[in-house]
Scaffold this motif. Structure first.
Motif, mmCIF file in Angstrom:
data_model
loop_
_atom_site.group_PDB
_atom_site.id
_atom_site.type_symbol
_atom_site.label_atom_id
_atom_site.label_comp_id
_atom_site.label_asym_id
_atom_site.label_seq_id
_atom_site.Cartn_x
_atom_site.Cartn_y
_atom_site.Cartn_z
ATOM 1 N N ILE A 188 0.838 -1.200 0.000
ATOM 2 C CA ILE A 188 0.000 0.000 0.000
ATOM 3 C C ILE A 188 0.873 1.251 0.000
ATOM 4 O O ILE A 188 0.624 2.203 -0.752
ATOM 5 N N ALA A 189 1.905 1.272 0.824
ATOM 6 C CA ALA A 189 2.802 2.440 0.883
ATOM 7 C C ALA A 189 3.491 2.655 -0.460
ATOM 8 O O ALA A 189 3.568 3.800 -0.942
ATOM 9 N N ASP A 190 3.975 1.589 -1.084
ATOM 10 C CA ASP A 190 4.632 1.713 -2.396
ATOM 11 C C ASP A 190 3.665 2.246 -3.447
ATOM 12 O O ASP A 190 4.024 3.108 -4.254
ATOM 13 N N TYR A 191 2.451 1.733 -3.437
ATOM 14 C CA TYR A 191 1.445 2.168 -4.411
ATOM 15 C C TYR A 191 1.116 3.650 -4.215
ATOM 16 O O TYR A 191 1.070 4.422 -5.176
ATOM 17 N N ALA A 192 0.876 4.043 -2.961
ATOM 18 C CA ALA A 192 0.549 5.442 -2.675
ATOM 19 C C ALA A 192 1.658 6.371 -3.145
ATOM 20 O O ALA A 192 1.390 7.397 -3.782
ATOM 21 N N ARG A 193 2.897 6.027 -2.858
ATOM 22 C CA ARG A 193 4.035 6.877 -3.241
ATOM 23 C C ARG A 193 4.216 6.967 -4.754
ATOM 24 O O ARG A 193 4.789 7.928 -5.258
ATOM 25 N N ALA A 194 3.723 5.962 -5.491
ATOM 26 C CA ALA A 194 3.849 5.956 -6.947
ATOM 27 C C ALA A 194 2.728 6.730 -7.646
ATOM 28 O O ALA A 194 2.833 6.996 -8.846
ATOM 29 N N LEU A 195 1.688 7.104 -6.926
ATOM 30 C CA LEU A 195 0.595 7.848 -7.543
ATOM 31 C C LEU A 195 1.071 9.235 -7.965
ATOM 32 O O LEU A 195 1.819 9.888 -7.231
ATOM 33 N N PRO A 196 0.641 9.711 -9.131
ATOM 34 C CA PRO A 196 1.093 11.029 -9.604
ATOM 35 C C PRO A 196 0.768 12.166 -8.630
ATOM 36 O O PRO A 196 1.513 13.136 -8.561
ATOM 37 N N GLY A 197 -0.301 12.071 -7.862
ATOM 38 C CA GLY A 197 -0.683 13.139 -6.949
ATOM 39 C C GLY A 197 -0.087 13.027 -5.557
ATOM 40 O O GLY A 197 -0.370 13.864 -4.692
ATOM 41 N N PHE A 198 0.753 12.025 -5.313
ATOM 42 C CA PHE A 198 1.367 11.853 -3.997
ATOM 43 C C PHE A 198 2.312 13.018 -3.703
ATOM 44 O O PHE A 198 3.089 13.437 -4.547
ATOM 45 N N VAL A 199 2.251 13.531 -2.451
ATOM 46 C CA VAL A 199 3.143 14.614 -2.037
ATOM 47 C C VAL A 199 4.150 14.104 -1.016
ATOM 48 O O VAL A 199 5.353 14.205 -1.219
ATOM 49 N N LYS A 200 3.671 13.574 0.119
ATOM 50 C CA LYS A 200 4.578 13.096 1.161
ATOM 51 C C LYS A 200 3.793 12.382 2.244
ATOM 52 O O LYS A 200 2.569 12.433 2.265
ATOM 53 N N THR A 201 4.522 11.747 3.163
ATOM 54 C CA THR A 201 3.922 11.152 4.352
ATOM 55 C C THR A 201 4.619 11.706 5.592
ATOM 56 O O THR A 201 5.765 12.150 5.533
ATOM 57 N N GLU A 202 3.883 11.685 6.691
ATOM 58 C CA GLU A 202 4.417 12.022 8.006
ATOM 59 C C GLU A 202 3.810 11.038 8.996
ATOM 60 O O GLU A 202 2.699 10.561 8.779
ATOM 61 N N THR A 203 4.517 10.778 10.064
ATOM 62 C CA THR A 203 3.972 9.945 11.128
ATOM 63 C C THR A 203 4.216 10.636 12.456
ATOM 64 O O THR A 203 5.325 11.095 12.727
ATOM 65 N N TRP A 204 3.156 10.734 13.253
ATOM 66 C CA TRP A 204 3.224 11.324 14.581
ATOM 67 C C TRP A 204 2.752 10.301 15.589
ATOM 68 O O TRP A 204 1.884 9.479 15.294
ATOM 69 N N THR A 205 3.325 10.358 16.775
ATOM 70 C CA THR A 205 2.887 9.455 17.838
ATOM 71 C C THR A 205 2.457 10.256 19.065
ATOM 72 O O THR A 205 2.940 11.360 19.295
ATOM 73 N N ALA A 206 1.532 9.670 19.794
ATOM 74 C CA ALA A 206 1.090 10.214 21.075
ATOM 75 C C ALA A 206 1.308 9.101 22.090
ATOM 76 O O ALA A 206 0.392 8.331 22.387
ATOM 77 N N PRO A 207 2.546 8.963 22.592
ATOM 78 C CA PRO A 207 2.874 7.846 23.474
ATOM 79 C C PRO A 207 1.975 7.749 24.700
ATOM 80 O O PRO A 207 1.641 6.649 25.133
ATOM 81 N N GLU A 208 1.562 8.904 25.252
ATOM 82 C CA GLU A 208 0.730 8.878 26.452
ATOM 83 C C GLU A 208 -0.629 8.232 26.189
ATOM 84 O O GLU A 208 -1.239 7.674 27.094
ATOM 85 N N ALA A 209 -1.093 8.278 24.949
ATOM 86 C CA ALA A 209 -2.370 7.664 24.589
ATOM 87 C C ALA A 209 -2.169 6.349 23.844
ATOM 88 O O ALA A 209 -3.130 5.649 23.568
ATOM 89 N N GLY A 210 -0.920 6.041 23.486
ATOM 90 C CA GLY A 210 -0.640 4.823 22.733
ATOM 91 C C GLY A 210 -1.133 4.890 21.298
ATOM 92 O O GLY A 210 -1.449 3.868 20.699
ATOM 93 N N LEU A 211 -1.165 6.107 20.723
ATOM 94 C CA LEU A 211 -1.701 6.295 19.377
ATOM 95 C C LEU A 211 -0.616 6.678 18.380
ATOM 96 O O LEU A 211 0.390 7.297 18.732
ATOM 97 N N VAL A 212 -0.867 6.332 17.121
ATOM 98 C CA VAL A 212 -0.016 6.699 15.997
ATOM 99 C C VAL A 212 -0.901 7.387 14.961
ATOM 100 O O VAL A 212 -2.047 6.985 14.753
ATOM 101 N N ASN A 213 -0.374 8.423 14.315
ATOM 102 C CA ASN A 213 -1.090 9.119 13.248
ATOM 103 C C ASN A 213 -0.201 9.065 12.004
ATOM 104 O O ASN A 213 0.812 9.760 11.928
ATOM 105 N N ALA A 214 -0.593 8.217 11.048
ATOM 106 C CA ALA A 214 0.108 8.124 9.765
ATOM 107 C C ALA A 214 -0.626 9.034 8.790
ATOM 108 O O ALA A 214 -1.810 8.837 8.515
ATOM 109 N N ILE A 215 0.071 10.046 8.281
ATOM 110 C CA ILE A 215 -0.545 11.076 7.456
ATOM 111 C C ILE A 215 0.010 10.999 6.036
ATOM 112 O O ILE A 215 1.220 10.993 5.831
ATOM 113 N N TYR A 216 -0.900 10.934 5.079
ATOM 114 C CA TYR A 216 -0.537 10.951 3.660
ATOM 115 C C TYR A 216 -1.089 12.236 3.056
ATOM 116 O O TYR A 216 -2.260 12.564 3.257
ATOM 117 N N TYR A 217 -0.250 12.946 2.300
ATOM 118 C CA TYR A 217 -0.674 14.159 1.601
ATOM 119 C C TYR A 217 -0.719 13.874 0.101
ATOM 120 O O TYR A 217 0.212 13.272 -0.456
#
Length: 111
Positions: free
Chosen positions: A24-53
């Protein structure tokens, strides 16, 4: 520009997860409209935020139709202890340019 956030609480990953996640990550990055990804974590809540632009809604729709993405969506409860999807249209962004990787560099607007 579109911002797709996958906010989740990690569970147990297996070989199927790693295979699909990589495809899925490879496919997304190959799309002509792909810009970038970022990942943020909130350790206190045990959450991850994977962001695709992406530059446009069409690219987001194309990712949503990708067969491996649809396969993974059908098995999300195997790997995550909860998740939420947030899809937003970014209409403006600004800052002092001291942070690296501004996804709005080619879409800069004045506040």
């Amino acid at each position: 520009m579109m911002c797709c956030q996958f906010i989740f609480k990690p569970g147990t990953y297996d070989d199927d997860f790693h295979r699909l996640d990589g495809q899925i990550a490879d496919y997304a990055r190959a799309l002509p409209g792909f810009v970038k990804t970022e990942t943020w974590t909130a350790p206190e809540a045990g959450l991850v935020n994977a962001i695709y632009y992406f530059q446009d809604k069409e690219s987001v729709a194309e990712l949503a139709r990708f067969p491996r993405h649809r396969e993974a969506k059908g098995q999300v409860e195997r790997w995550y202890d909860g998740y939420r999807i947030v899809i937003s249209e970014v209409t403006a962004g600004y800052g002092d340019d001291r942070l690296p990787g501004n996804p709005l560099e080619t879409h800069r607007t004045t506040p």
